[in-house]
Each structure stands twice: as C-alpha cells, then as structure tokens.
Design a protein around this motif. Structure first.
Motif, PDB file in Angstrom:
ATOM      1  N   GLU A 177    -106.709  18.922  30.430  1.00 39.92           N
ATOM      2  CA  GLU A 177    -105.260  18.908  30.187  1.00 39.92           C
ATOM      3  C   GLU A 177    -104.860  17.690  29.355  1.00 39.92           C
ATOM      4  OE1 GLU A 177    -102.745  20.274  33.405  1.00 39.92           O
ATOM      5  OE2 GLU A 177    -104.511  20.838  34.559  1.00 39.92           O
TER       6      GLU A 177
ATOM      7  N   ARG B  17     -99.731  16.845  33.502  1.00 39.85           N
ATOM      8  CA  ARG B  17    -100.299  15.748  34.291  1.00 39.85           C
ATOM      9  C   ARG B  17    -100.071  14.434  33.557  1.00 39.85           C
ATOM     10  NH1 ARG B  17    -105.203  13.208  33.565  1.00 39.85           N
ATOM     11  NH2 ARG B  17    -106.608  13.891  31.898  1.00 39.85           N
TER      12      ARG B  17
ATOM     13  N   ASP C 226    -106.634  19.710  42.916  1.00 35.61           N
ATOM     14  CA  ASP C 226    -105.229  19.492  42.592  1.00 35.61           C
ATOM     15  C   ASP C 226    -104.798  18.104  43.052  1.00 35.61           C
ATOM     16  OD1 ASP C 226    -102.570  20.119  41.822  1.00 35.61           O
ATOM     17  OD2 ASP C 226    -102.092  20.609  43.912  1.00 35.61           O
TER      18      ASP C 226
ATOM     19  N   TYR D 299    -103.918  14.305  38.476  1.00 33.23           N
ATOM     20  CA  TYR D 299    -103.426  15.674  38.357  1.00 33.23           C
ATOM     21  C   TYR D 299    -102.153  15.895  39.188  1.00 33.23           C
ATOM     22  CZ  TYR D 299    -107.337  17.159  35.531  1.00 33.23           C
ATOM     23  OH  TYR D 299    -108.228  17.305  34.497  1.00 33.23           O
ATOM     24  N   LYS D 300    -101.396  14.836  39.371  1.00 33.83           N
ATOM     25  CA  LYS D 300    -100.076  14.982  39.978  1.00 33.83           C
ATOM     26  C   LYS D 300     -99.099  15.303  38.846  1.00 33.83           C
ATOM     27  CE  LYS D 300     -96.835  12.962  43.221  1.00 33.83           C
ATOM     28  NZ  LYS D 300     -96.628  11.945  44.268  1.00 33.83           N
ATOM     29  N   ARG D 301     -98.374  16.386  38.967  1.00 33.41           N
ATOM     30  CA  ARG D 301     -97.708  16.962  37.798  1.00 33.41           C
ATOM     31  C   ARG D 301     -96.213  16.646  37.727  1.00 33.41           C
ATOM     32  NH1 ARG D 301    -101.281  20.458  35.604  1.00 33.41           N
ATOM     33  NH2 ARG D 301    -103.089  20.903  36.920  1.00 33.41           N
TER      34      ARG D 301
ATOM     35  N   GLY E 291    -107.863  15.040  41.309  1.00 33.36           N
ATOM     36  CA  GLY E 291    -108.781  15.134  40.183  1.00 33.36           C
ATOM     37  C   GLY E 291    -110.233  15.049  40.571  1.00 33.36           C
TER      38      GLY E 291
END
Length: 629
Positions: free
Chosen positions: A342, A467, A488, A458-460, A491
């Motif tokens: 990402e 991310r 999730d 990967y905290k969105r 990572g």
C-alpha cells in the motif's frame, strides 16, 4: 482541398492566395528521409502562427527499415485549422511523397482532387520496380484525378548547395528542408523559428547549419518563382482562450505533469524505467530536469526498473515507472507487491499493438484488462486514462493525487497515438494546480491495552482507508514490509484466514471508495443512444458526433477518464439510454466491463489495425447503430 467559405485574392505578378478554414498535409518518405523532423518543424511553425492543430506521426519499428520499400515508409500527418479540431484528419489534402514507396503506401488515403508533390528524382526504374510499379505513375495517367506537382527535389537541393563544401550525398540529405521550405511558402508559415532551430541543432557544425538553411530558403523561393504552383493558401489563426500556449506531445505533457505533481506534493520525483517504445521519451525528458529534484534510473530490465521505483516510494519519493504492454507483464509481480505494501506508485503504460512484441510503433488500447486484472490474487489498482496529448498533463496530476491520497499504485493508460501526437496546450498557472501536499507519519498512532504507545503501519485513515506513510529512519516508526499477508493494524505477518479475508476486502473497499468526479454527458437533443469512450478515442468520437449532429442526428456522448473505479454516477447515466455504443481500439474490453458491472447491452465497435479511428468511419458506424433499432 477543403475550402468551405474560402475566398481568393491575387496581386499582379504573384500567386493567387486562397483562404481555407483547415488543411491536412502528410509528409512521406523513407525512414531516413527526415519526415518526422520535417513534420515536426512544420507543426512548430504552425503552432507559433496560432492555428489549432493535431498530428499523427507514423513510422516503422526498425531503426533503419529497408530503403525504398513499403515497410520502410515513414509519414507525418498534420491537420491545422482556424477553429477547434480534434483529430489529425481522415484524408490528406496534400501528400508530399519523397519516393515511389511513399506514393504507393499513401495514395489510397487521398481523396480525388488532392495535391501530390513528388520528388521525381527518386522515380527511377529500379525504385519503381521495388514497390511493384510496372510503369511510372507520373506518366501512365493513374494520377490524373489529382493535382500532381512533379518536383526534382534532390536535383534542386544539390544545385542550391553547390557553393558549400559538401559531397553530393551530404547535400542530398537536405532535400527534406527544401520540401519544408516549399510547403512553408504554400501555406504562409513563419520561417524564422526553423532557421533559429537549425542554427541551434547544428551549432557545432555551422557549415551543415548554413547548408540546411540554404536548402530551406531555396524551397521557399522555388515556390515563389515556379509557375507550377499558381496558388498559395492561408489558414487564419484559431481563436483560443487567453493564455500562454505551446505545442506539446502526449509524452512531453505527461513528463511535465509528473514534475508538476512532485512539486505540488513537495516530494522528489523518482523514475525507475527500462527503455521501450513508445514510452522511452518520458525517460529521456525527465532525465533533463534534475534541477527540479528529478532522479532517473535506467535499469537493466523492466523488473529492476519497477523494483527501484517501489523502493523509492518506500523511501518517500513520488515514484514512477514507465513502460508499454510487454513491460507491464514483466512488472506484474512487483505491482502486486505495491498493492500489498500500500505504497504510492505510478505505472505509466503507453499502450501499443500486441500481443508479445506486436507492433512497437503502432497504437492500440488493448491493455485495459491487463491493468485491471493482470496480477495474481485480488490486487485492485486504480486506472486513469488521458483523452488527448495535452490532457496527459492533467491525467498525470490526477494519477498522482489518487496514489498519494489513497496509498496505492495507480495505472495511467496512454497510447502511442497520444504519446507521439501533438496539439496546442495552454500552460497553466501554478495557482490552478491541485494541492498534493503529503503528511508523512511522524509519531506513534496507537495505544495498546497496557497504555503503551506504538506505531501501527496498517492503521487506516477512516475516510480514505489509506495507511500511514512512514519514511525509513523516522525514530520509533520502524516496521516490516514484504509480500506475505499483513495483520490488520500491526503489519505483522499473518496467515489467519479471517484476517486475510478482511485485508483483501479492505484493499478492494479502498479502491472502490476513491473519490472521482461524476462522468459528464454531452446530450443537447435528448438522444436515446449514448456513445461511451475512453482514452485516445475521444478525438475521433467527438468529431464523429459533431458530424452526426450537423446532419440532424440526435446522439449523446460521454467519455471516461477513470476506469477503476468507475464514476459513481455511471450506472445511472447508462440506464437513461436505450442503446450504448462503445468504440475501442481493442476487441471490446471496456464493453466487457460495462456489460458485466451494469448489465447493460453495450454494443462494441472495434478496430485493431494499429491506427486511430477515422472520424468519417466512426460517424458511418454510429449512424448505422442509430438506425438499426
């Protein structure tokens, strides 16, 4: 010639001057005759004069194709006008043929009454036999339906340069400049820019510069003095909105768009690339702009090129890789890695004829499904497509916006027609460009149950699902990267089935949720048939629609820039029409996607001959579709 509303005047002792609203000229000769250079110079002077224009270079894939043969013919077509135009034109009004092969390869495209200027010096028995002429077409009456101008271009050029210390072979090389001078006289083109350009190009060889200028002036003077050209033509400048304009090709516009995007994002621009026709010009151009923080890396192969680009994205650059269809196939695994990581990465695909090596110098739109699905697993990638050469600038900015905002690789699908073609472009003010400012992660972003602050890669973002982008070396923000599935939030490597399902669906939701503008429909008459296009078909489709409307036929038009995700109102738009026709330079790839997603009985109209659609061809096909129901 096209002479709608033309007027004429003639001063004593001079050629008659006819005023036209538009003209289509095609220069054709051996790939070593300098036809692309000649066409480019004529285009530059036409742009400086203020005409609207559109060009179509067409050349062999070989570096030096066999001289005097049909496969070796190189041509350059220019359509210029005193009004808004959209295509290089269907049929030339004037053909400049430097040899028998050029004449034979292009004569079928000429309408009766067109003008043909031929270099008679090249019409030797051997040269004519090489392309299948049993008798000379200049003498057997086969060209009686055209206005033929036999000109010994080679002889006249050598004679004009006899005062220079050049061999005959060296002097003959300037015959394209003689032809350019003649056409410049015929169409009242400015000459100062070409002379300046020749002085600059041959600055280290002033004798060659002077010889080319002499040949150019000799061609101009020949037109002025010969009785064979009794008419010259004027095409008035077009009315453009206020601004600063320049002529620009698609690849150049794309290069400038990438630089502008990097500046607007305040990021260094990194290009990792491997040379491939027709994308190499972007590498060449960007390598000239180190002063704007641009770094270019010519890798040993396609895989290394995108690998370096993805590494640059990880390091905090606006990263780009350029290629064509065969290169996309080689880059597919790393594109999948970019989806997993990402990270923002621009994949510029200048499409050409395929499959495999295919037609390197011809155009096609056949990489759409490859861009959509050409990776293992569920690996969604946004797709953007420019519609004209100048629009490549804006498309590059839009692709960068999506990549940076949503932390994702993005495909930009141009093609050979846009890449090599050119048109006037209004240079935008910096205040008109979008703000692409990026905020890198600087601090911890998550609190554990025990109160410990940590960084979760990967905290969105709750709106974009992007991310955080943490530049390596930022204290406390160390994190793993790699192609194995991530947990999730944390990572960490995860093989948990439920987590994999969540991550796959989240990446798809991120792509589906990208904010793209609604598609606009041009429908002044309340038609029941919609023509839907994408990419470089915009010009031919719009020209065809204009012709149909001028003939009283109601027809609607819409054009897609965003192909993944589609504009959110596209389904509603399609539902308003009884019939949808999708012209494409492939065998129906967009039509397949439209039919599958919206359950619309979209009709395909397809062409895969390596050339763009002609407006008249499309108009005929669309008229048949209108009256078939």
């Amino acid at each position: 010639m096209v002479s709608t509303g033309a007027s004429a005047s003639r001063a004593p002792g001079t050629a008659e001057v006819r005023r036209l609203d538009r003209v289509i000229i095609r220069f054709a000769g051996d790939s070593g005759d300098g036809m692309q250079l000649t066409g480019d110079r004529f285009t530059s002077e036409t742009a400086s004069f203020g005409n609207d224009l559109s060009t179509l270079p067409n050349f062999p894939a070989e570096i030096r194709a066999p001289a005097g043969t049909l496969p070796g013919v190189s041509s350059f077509q220019l359509h210029f006008a005193d009004h808004d135009i959209l295509t290089p034109g269907d049929a030339p009004d004037v053909l400049v043929a430097m040899n028998p092969a050029a004449l034979k390869a292009n004569i079928a495209d000429l309408p009766r009454g067109a003008e043909i200027i031929v270099n008679t010096d090249e019409f030797t028995k051997r040269a004519m036999q090489k392309v299948g002429y049993d008798t000379s077409p200049l003498e057997d009456g086969s060209l009686d339906g055209y206005h033929l101008h036999p000109v010994p271009l080679t002889t006249l050029t050598v004679e004009a340069l006899k005062e220079f210390d050049l061999t005959r072979k060296e002097a003959e090389r300037s015959k394209n400049m003689f032809a350019l001078g003649l056409l410049s006289w015929m169409y009242h083109r400015p000459t100062e820019g070409t002379e300046r350009w020749l002085k600059t190009k041959f600055a280290r060889k002033p004798e060659i510069a002077a010889a080319n200028i002499a040949a150019f002036r000799a061609g101009f003077n020949f037109g002025e003095t010969t009785e064979d050209f009794a008419v010259s033509y004027e095409v008035a400048p077009a009315a453009f909105p206020a601004g600063t304009y320049r002529n620009i090709s698609g690849n150049l516009a794309l290069s400038y768009g990438l630089i502008a995007a990097a500046r607007q994002a305040d990021l260094p621009l990194y290009l990792g690339s491997y040379p491939i026709t027709p994308a190499s010009d972007i590498l060449h151009e960007l390598s000239r702009h180190k002063n704007f923080g641009v770094r270019t890396f010519q890798a040993e192969d396609e895989i290394a090129g995108i690998g370096a680009a993805l590494g640059a994205a990880f390091g905090g650059s606006l990263a780009v890789t350029t290629t064509s269809g065969p290169g996309v196939a080689l880059k597919s695994e790393t594109i999948g890695l970019a989806v997993s990581l990402e990270l923002p990465l621009l994949i510029i695909d200048i499409q050409r004829g395929g499959p495999s090596t295919g037609l390197p110098t011809k155009t096609e739109q056949a990489d759409l499904l490859q861009a959509m699905y050409g990776r293992n697993g569920e690996a969604p990638v946004p797709v953007v497509a420019p519609r004209t050469p100048a629009d490549c600038f804006d498309a590059a900015l839009e692709a960068a916006r999506i990549a940076l905002t949503y932390r994702t690789p993005v495909f930009l699908l141009s093609d050979g027609y846009l890449a090599n073609g050119s048109e006037p472009w209004r240079v935008p003010e910096q205040t008109e460009l979008p703000d692409l400012t990026v905020r890198f992660a600087q601090n911890f972003n998550h609190v554990l149950d025990d109160g410990t602050e940590v960084f979760w890669p990967y905290k969105r973002d709750p709106e974009t699902l992007a991310r955080p982008w943490a530049v390596p070396g930022t204290p406390g923000l160390e994190h793993r990267i790699g192609g194995i599935e991530k947990q999730d939030g944390t990572g960490n490597i995860s093989y948990d089935p439920a987590n994999h399902d969540l991550m796959v669906r989240t990446r798809q939701a991120k792509t589906d949720g990208i904010d793209v503008p609604d598609i606009e429909v041009d429908d002044p008459d309340g038609a029941n048939t919609l023509v839907l296009g994408w990419g470089s078909t915009y010009g031919p489709i719009t020209a065809a629609v204009r012709r149909l409307r001028a003939a009283g036929e109601p027809i609607a038009q819409a054009h897609l820039r965003h192909l993944n995700p589609f504009p959110h109102n596209l389904g509603d738009v399609l539902a308003r029409y009884e019939h949808v026709v999708v012209p494409e330079m492939n065998l129906g790839q967009l039509a397949t996607l439209i039919r599958a997603k919206y359950l619309v009985d979209a009709q395909s109209y397809n062409q895969v001959n390596g050339m763009p659609f002609k407006a008249e061809q499309l108009a005929t096909a669309l008229k048949e579709a209108l009256h078939a129901h």
